[in-house]
Design an enzyme around this catalytic site. Structure first.
Site: not given
Length: 243
Positions: A15, A37, A201
């Site tokens: 995320k 956040k 990745e």
């Protein structure tokens, strides 16, 4: 799209790196970006959290963190155990709206999945999205098992009258297996929303300059990128059984 809520199908799905990629692509397109956040858990005072990681990777974004709790738990549980007040949806919505007044794009990155509780009343990131009337971007895993949790997340959004902007795969493997390749076609059906990107990745380990240069190529045009789901799917198309 002034405010975009970023959630995951669970924890450790990429995320924060996806949030950074969306921020980097928007910056490259000449937009001003803020990252909010609501609750950072599992990080001690003075340590870098997710906002700092987004800024390291993406560049000059405005960062805001409303609360920090030391234990790596759901925000409501972490707040209770720390003996501190939780973050409530109204606080998050107010902070996001204030940032949206001075930025082209505000990314609100949740903790864990969509229905992780923020407070003792059971409020979640979905309540934040409802208050802001903001679309939700779902970050999903690439491989086996992702279709169910993606479908459940999308169903939870629809049942609350919320819009799923799309799905981004948070960590696309360098050697995808059959299930992972098939999921390129199946994820949009599970989500009822388009596939808007696939972040490779290890992207979070790139240097900041390399990350910023590459990020638009991981995301579709709707997220200020140049990534094509059709080209990507054709590259990894799975042969029919017996073919």
């Amino acid at each position: 799209m002034g405010i975009l809520i970023v959630t995951g199908t669970g924890t450790e799905v990429g995320k924060t790196v996806v949030t950074a990629a969306v921020a980097a692509a928007a910056l490259a397109a000449g937009r001003t970006v803020a990252v909010l956040k609501p609750a950072q858990t599992g990080v001690a005072p003075g340590e870098d959290g997710d906002v700092a990681e987004v800024r390291r990777l993406a560049g000059e974004v405005t960062g805001a963190e409303l609360a920090r709790f030391p234990e790596p738990l759901a925000p409501a549980t972490a707040a209770r155990r720390a003996g501190r007040a939780p973050v409530r949806p109204e606080e998050v919505a107010k902070a996001a709206a204030e940032l949206a007044a001075t930025h082209d794009l505000v990314l609100v990155e949740g903790a864990g999945g969509l229905l992780v509780e923020l407070d003792e009343a059971g409020a979640t990131l979905a309540d934040v999205a409802r208050l802001l009337d903001a679309p939700v971007l779902v970050v999903a895993q690439a491989g086996l098992g992702t279709l169910n949790v993606t479908a459940l997340t999308a169903e939870a959004l629809r049942s609350r009258g919320l819009r799923c902007e799309g799905v981004v795969i948070g960590s696309w493997p360098s050697a995808p297996d059959l299930a992972t390749r098939c999921n390129l076609a199946d994820l949009p059906r599970s989500a009822g929303a388009p596939l808007l990107g696939a972040v490779p990745e290890g992207a979070g380990a790139l240097s900041s300059s390399a990350f910023r240069a590459a990020a638009p190529g991981w995301l579709a045009a709707g997220l200020s990128g140049t990534w094509s789901p059709e080209r990507f799917a054709s590259r990894y198309a799975a042969e029919p059984y017996g073919g």
